[in-house]
Design an enzyme around this catalytic site. Structure first.
Site, PDB file in Angstrom:
ATOM      1  N   THR A  72       0.837  -1.205   0.000  1.00 12.33           N
ATOM      2  CA  THR A  72       0.000   0.000   0.000  1.00 12.33           C
ATOM      3  C   THR A  72       0.871   1.254   0.000  1.00 12.33           C
ATOM      4  OG1 THR A  72      -1.752  -1.182   1.149  1.00 12.33           O
ATOM      5  CG2 THR A  72      -1.827   1.220   1.262  1.00 12.33           C
ATOM      6  N   GLN A 177       1.321  -8.982  -6.438  1.00 10.28           N
ATOM      7  CA  GLN A 177       0.894 -10.382  -6.564  1.00 10.28           C
ATOM      8  C   GLN A 177       1.701 -11.142  -7.619  1.00 10.28           C
ATOM      9  OE1 GLN A 177      -0.999 -11.990  -4.551  1.00 10.28           O
ATOM     10  NE2 GLN A 177      -2.122 -10.391  -3.461  1.00 10.28           N
ATOM     11  N   SER A 197       5.510  -6.392  -2.067  1.00 11.04           N
ATOM     12  CA  SER A 197       5.115  -6.465  -0.659  1.00 11.04           C
ATOM     13  C   SER A 197       5.596  -7.801  -0.078  1.00 11.04           C
ATOM     14  CB  SER A 197       3.594  -6.383  -0.564  1.00 11.04           C
ATOM     15  OG  SER A 197       3.184  -6.631   0.757  1.00 11.04           O
ATOM     16  N   HIS A 199       4.793  -9.737   2.556  1.00  9.91           N
ATOM     17  CA  HIS A 199       3.954 -10.828   3.061  1.00  9.91           C
ATOM     18  C   HIS A 199       3.218 -11.597   1.972  1.00  9.91           C
ATOM     19  CE1 HIS A 199      -0.225  -8.832   3.337  1.00  9.91           C
ATOM     20  NE2 HIS A 199       0.548  -7.877   2.885  1.00  9.91           N
ATOM     21  N   CYS A 323     -16.892  -7.243   2.622  1.00  8.55           N
ATOM     22  CA  CYS A 323     -17.844  -6.583   3.504  1.00  8.55           C
ATOM     23  C   CYS A 323     -17.564  -5.093   3.500  1.00  8.55           C
ATOM     24  CB  CYS A 323     -17.684  -7.147   4.914  1.00  8.55           C
ATOM     25  SG  CYS A 323     -19.256  -7.637   5.546  1.00  8.55           S
TER      26      CYS A 323
HETATM   27  N1  PLP Z   1      -1.538  -4.426  -4.451  1.00 13.64           N
HETATM   28  C1  PLP Z   1      -2.032  -5.661  -4.624  1.00 13.64           C
HETATM   29  C2  PLP Z   1      -2.221  -6.195  -6.014  1.00 13.64           C
HETATM   30  C3  PLP Z   1      -2.376  -6.442  -3.522  1.00 13.64           C
HETATM   31  O1  PLP Z   1      -2.887  -7.673  -3.699  1.00 13.64           O
HETATM   32  C4  PLP Z   1      -2.191  -5.911  -2.226  1.00 13.64           C
HETATM   33  C5  PLP Z   1      -2.604  -6.697  -1.036  1.00 13.64           C
HETATM   34  O2  PLP Z   1      -3.441  -7.561  -1.112  1.00 13.64           O
HETATM   35  C6  PLP Z   1      -1.650  -4.628  -2.087  1.00 13.64           C
HETATM   36  C7  PLP Z   1      -1.336  -3.919  -3.225  1.00 13.64           C
HETATM   37  C8  PLP Z   1      -1.411  -4.028  -0.742  1.00 13.64           C
HETATM   38  O3  PLP Z   1      -0.283  -4.617  -0.128  1.00 13.64           O
HETATM   39  P1  PLP Z   1      -0.058  -4.554   1.455  1.00 13.64           P
HETATM   40  O4  PLP Z   1      -1.020  -5.520   2.064  1.00 13.64           O
HETATM   41  O5  PLP Z   1       1.368  -4.976   1.627  1.00 13.64           O
HETATM   42  O6  PLP Z   1      -0.273  -3.144   1.872  1.00 13.64           O
END
Ligand code: PLP
Length: 393
Positions: A72, A177, A197, A199, A323
């Site tokens: 994010t 992703q 990211s 995680h 939700c």
């Molecule tokens: N962009 C994509 C395509 C994602 O799937 C996600 C999280 O699911 C994010 C951005 C956000 O990443 P983070 O959870 O590390 O803030």
């Protein structure tokens, strides 16, 4: 009851090797990477080693990697950082981006920037020609994801990068992703910015990185110390960054073998479910997809109910709905692909990771048909649809 975790696109477990690499920096290597004494320099060396691993994963130079708090923040830094250079300018993105991009663009729009949201086809793909047609003289940035988090669909980012380059426009790729799942090379793609990211590929939550091509003018979002070449102020999350580096090293080492293994598991799941469950289908089955993601619709049921039913049986998966304000809203990605709200709400996402085994997938195949049948047996829409199919008399 042993649990089966099939929600790696939401968050993937920290690998044992990654945890081992992080532990010293949570225990006795507590220095601040900006300090000049021994403890600080130990932390600095570890951060720079991790920067090299992350750079190697995506074909970048170390000086082009900015550590952040996750996907994010990387997406926000890319969008605000470029947009802020020219207030009121124009940005192109797609309707299926993650909220980290989509809501940021909506916020930029409220504050005077112009945004074009290009559509996708029924297979969840952006047409690069739509991006070209959306270009304006005042366009400064295009942001399109490498792979979609819900469907796994891989976007034609190379072709979009070419269009951006010809137009002299910056190109940001949300590769959250895609990183660690498919080969990614920022020079081959030809992008200027790329988000990852931790995680999502087995590092810890709350750490990520933004690739910023050398020479790209980007204004920081956070002001303070002169960290990360003055692109992101704030003491580095040393244990998180060390884990990110280790996860990047493992992902690069295992990419080809894992890709084959996971796409094999995914194809096995889809063909078994299609054979055993009526009125279901694979979402975007004709598109190129990352190997770990399967999204399927199960007509006449609510995905949320199936998530709960599977949870009770020990399986963690997610549905194509979210939700929002107390109501279950169909996913913006699936509706953008032309799915009816009912079909979108019936979708389930199964996402695998390095710890997913063939036994996990077989266990799911073993219980899914009955779980779906049970929910349909109490679904009025299912009974109505079946009744209208039976010839009268
Ligand atoms: N962009 C994509 C395509 C994602 O799937 C996600 C999280 O699911 C994010 C951005 C956000 O990443 P983070 O959870 O590390 O803030």
């Amino acid at each position: 009851m042993p649990r089966v975790y099939l929600d790696n696109n939401a968050s993937a477990p920290v690998l044992p090797e990654v945890l081992e690499a992080m532990l010293p920096f949570l225990r006795d290597q507590y220095g601040n990477a900006s300090s000049i004494h021994h403890n600080g320099q130990t932390a600095r060396r570890a951060v720079e080693r991790a920067r090299q691993e992350v750079a190697d994963l995506i074909g970048a130079r170390t000086a082009e990697i900015v550590f952040t708090s996750g996907g994010t923040e990387s997406d926000n830094l890319a969008l605000w950082g470029i947009a802020a250079v020219r207030p009121g300018s124009h940005i192109i993105t797609s309707t299926i981006e993650h909220h980290a991009v989509l809501i940021t663009c909506e916020e930029l729009q409220k504050r005077g920037w112009q945004i074009t949201f290009v559509p996708v086809d029924s297979q969840g793909r952006v047409d690069p020609e739509d991006v070209r047609r959306a270009l304006r003289p005042e366009t400064v940035l295009i942001s399109v994801m490498a792979a979609n988090n819900e469907t796994g669909v891989v976007q034609p980012v190379d072709a979009i990068a070419k269009i951006a380059r010809e137009a002299g426009v910056r190109f940001h790729v949300d590769a959250v992703q895609a990183a660690g799942k498919i080969p990614l090379d920022v020079r081959e793609i030809g992008c200027d910015l790329l988000s990852i990211s931790g995680h999502k590929f087995h590092a810890s939550q709350g750490v990520g990185a933004l690739y910023v091509r050398r020479g790209t003018r980007l204004l920081p979002m956070l002001y303070g110390g002169r960290h990360e070449r003055e692109r992101r102020a704030g003491t580095e999350n040393v244990p998180g960054i060390v884990g990110l580096g280790e996860a990047a090293r493992i992902a690069r080492r295992d990419l080809a073998a894992e890709s084959l293994r996971l796409s094999g598991l995914r194809n096995h799941l889809e063909s078994a479910v299609l054979a055993e469950v009526p009125h279901c289908g694979v979402v975007a089955g004709q598109s190129p997809r990352v190997p770990n993601t399967s999204n399927m619709y199960f007509d006449y049921i609510e995905g949320e109910s199936l998530v709960i039913a599977l949870d009770l049986k020990g399986f963690s998966v997610s549905s194509g709905a979210a939700c929002s304000s107390g109501a279950v809203e169909p996913s913006h990605v699936l509706t953008a692909m032309g799915f009816s709200p009912e079909r979108a709400r019936s979708c389930m996402r199964f996402s695998f990771g390095k710890l997913t085994t063939a036994a996990d997938v077989d266990a799911l195949i073993g219980i899914l048909p009955e779980a779906v049948a049970r929910l349909r047996s109490i679904s009025p829409t299912f009974h109505e649809a079946m009744a209208s199919r039976v010839p009268a008399g």
